[in-house]
Structures are given as structure tokens and as C-alpha cells.
Design a protein around this motif. Structure first.
Motif, PDB file in Angstrom:
ATOM      1  N   LYS A  65      12.071  -2.465  -2.781  1.00  0.00           N
ATOM      2  CA  LYS A  65      12.922  -1.626  -1.935  1.00  0.00           C
ATOM      3  C   LYS A  65      12.363  -1.583  -0.520  1.00  0.00           C
ATOM      4  CE  LYS A  65      16.072   1.355  -0.758  1.00  0.00           C
ATOM      5  NZ  LYS A  65      17.458   0.936  -0.583  1.00  0.00           N
ATOM      6  N   LEU A  66      11.055  -1.393  -0.394  1.00  0.00           N
ATOM      7  CA  LEU A  66      10.445  -1.375   0.938  1.00  0.00           C
ATOM      8  C   LEU A  66      10.552  -2.740   1.607  1.00  0.00           C
ATOM      9  CD1 LEU A  66       7.234   0.813   0.444  1.00  0.00           C
ATOM     10  CD2 LEU A  66       9.509   1.504   1.222  1.00  0.00           C
ATOM     11  N   ILE A 112       0.845  -1.202   0.000  1.00  0.00           N
ATOM     12  CA  ILE A 112       0.000   0.000   0.000  1.00  0.00           C
ATOM     13  C   ILE A 112       0.878   1.249   0.000  1.00  0.00           C
ATOM     14  CG2 ILE A 112      -1.622   1.355   1.392  1.00  0.00           C
ATOM     15  CD1 ILE A 112      -2.784  -1.421   2.328  1.00  0.00           C
ATOM     16  N   LEU A 113       1.923   1.245   0.823  1.00  0.00           N
ATOM     17  CA  LEU A 113       2.818   2.399   0.891  1.00  0.00           C
ATOM     18  C   LEU A 113       3.614   2.573  -0.398  1.00  0.00           C
ATOM     19  CD1 LEU A 113       4.006   2.062   4.576  1.00  0.00           C
ATOM     20  CD2 LEU A 113       2.580   3.885   3.616  1.00  0.00           C
ATOM     21  N   SER A 114       4.003   1.462  -1.013  1.00  0.00           N
ATOM     22  CA  SER A 114       4.752   1.575  -2.277  1.00  0.00           C
ATOM     23  C   SER A 114       3.897   2.240  -3.343  1.00  0.00           C
ATOM     24  CB  SER A 114       5.258   0.210  -2.752  1.00  0.00           C
ATOM     25  OG  SER A 114       4.226  -0.572  -3.302  1.00  0.00           O
ATOM     26  N   GLU A 115       2.606   1.934  -3.345  1.00  0.00           N
ATOM     27  CA  GLU A 115       1.697   2.563  -4.297  1.00  0.00           C
ATOM     28  C   GLU A 115       1.438   4.020  -3.930  1.00  0.00           C
ATOM     29  OE1 GLU A 115      -1.648  -0.082  -4.169  1.00  0.00           O
ATOM     30  OE2 GLU A 115      -0.552  -1.686  -5.192  1.00  0.00           O
ATOM     31  N   ALA A 116       1.282   4.286  -2.633  1.00  0.00           N
ATOM     32  CA  ALA A 116       0.996   5.651  -2.176  1.00  0.00           C
ATOM     33  C   ALA A 116       2.145   6.598  -2.496  1.00  0.00           C
ATOM     34  CB  ALA A 116       0.724   5.656  -0.675  1.00  0.00           C
ATOM     35  N   GLU A 126      16.362  -9.843   0.398  1.00  0.00           N
ATOM     36  CA  GLU A 126      17.675  -9.264   0.130  1.00  0.00           C
ATOM     37  C   GLU A 126      17.527  -8.359  -1.080  1.00  0.00           C
ATOM     38  OE1 GLU A 126      20.892 -10.133   1.387  1.00  0.00           O
ATOM     39  OE2 GLU A 126      20.001 -11.282   3.017  1.00  0.00           O
ATOM     40  N   GLU A 127      18.236  -7.227  -1.054  1.00  0.00           N
ATOM     41  CA  GLU A 127      18.183  -6.368  -2.225  1.00  0.00           C
ATOM     42  C   GLU A 127      18.816  -7.081  -3.396  1.00  0.00           C
ATOM     43  OE1 GLU A 127      18.510  -1.921  -2.862  1.00  0.00           O
ATOM     44  OE2 GLU A 127      19.022  -2.200  -0.761  1.00  0.00           O
ATOM     45  N   LYS A 128      18.208  -6.906  -4.537  1.00  0.00           N
ATOM     46  CA  LYS A 128      18.709  -7.547  -5.751  1.00  0.00           C
ATOM     47  C   LYS A 128      20.071  -6.984  -6.101  1.00  0.00           C
ATOM     48  CE  LYS A 128      14.125  -8.573  -7.269  1.00  0.00           C
ATOM     49  NZ  LYS A 128      12.995  -8.152  -8.008  1.00  0.00           N
TER      50      LYS A 128
END
Length: 122
Positions: free
Chosen positions: A68-69, A57-61, A77-79
Motif C-alpha cells: 500500500k505504501l 520501515i514505516l510499514s513495520e512501524a 500499481e495497486e493490486k
């Protein structure tokens, strides 16, 4: 104690109020819950771990990469992408969706170039 996710969310929100963010996402997350996420602890003082759904929800907002979130929250793990500062991620998060991955990489490389150029002047 460092709260990388909370700091990043606070940067993304900028001067927008917590209530405004909650209203913009149709109340799917309360302003107090978003505040808790930014602080990293609940009102009772316990460490708060956001759900993947809340992060979605926050990634869309905030128009920011969901992975990343998820990475900042410790779910994944980060890609194999270069490590980006919170400020770089904030800039990247505010660029239109129609930017290709290659264009985004160019933008981030330009930011690095400017930073290096300015550090040589000092």
C-alpha cells in the motif's frame, strides 16, 4: 497539491509525536525525515520521494501493508483490490496481524455496510 502518501502517514501516526515514531524505529528514520514525508517536500522545498527501504520501515512501524505504501509512493500499481479510502486503510492498519485476508475483507465490507446504512438515514 495532493500528498496522498503524506496524508496517509499522518493519519497512521495519529497523535503520536514524530520523535516518538523515530525512537520506536530505533532512529532508522529521523523525525525530520518523517515530517518531510508527511509534507511531501523537504525542508528545502523540493519534492521528496521516499526510498523503498524507508517505506518498509514505516510499514513495520505503523503495521500497515508495505505494498500500500509502495503504491501510494508511485512505485507499484495497486493490486486488483478494491480502492480503499485513507480512513478505511487506517482502520485496517490497526487490526491485529493474525486476521486472515478473508476476515479483513469482511471487516472492510462491514465498514461499507455501516456507511451505506448511515447515508440512507440522511
Amino acid at each position: 497539491m495532493s500528498n496522498t502518501l503524506g496524508d496517509f502517514l499522518r493519519e497512521l501516526r495519529g497523535k503520536e509525536s514524530l520523535r516518538s515514531v523515530s525512537e520506536r524505529i530505533d532512529g532508522r528514520l529521523s523525525h525530520s525525515y518523517i515530517s518531510d514525508l508527511e509534507k511531501g517536500t523537504s525542508r528545502r522545498g523540493t519534492v521528496i520521494n521516499p526510498t523503498p527501504e524507508a517505506l518498509k520501515i514505516l510499514s513495520e512501524a505503523y503495521n500497515v501493508n508495505y505494498d500500500k505504501l509502495m503504491s501510494l509512493a508511485g512505485y507499484i500499481e495497486e493490486k486488483d483490490s478494491p480502492s480503499l479510502s485513507n480512513k478505511q486503510m487506517t482502520v485496517a492498519a490497526h487490526i491485529d496481524d493474525d486476521v486472515s485476508d478473508e476476515q479483513m475483507e469482511d471487516i472492510l465490507n462491514y465498514i461499507d455496510f455501516i456507511k451505506q446504512k448511515n447515508s440512507k438515514k440522511d
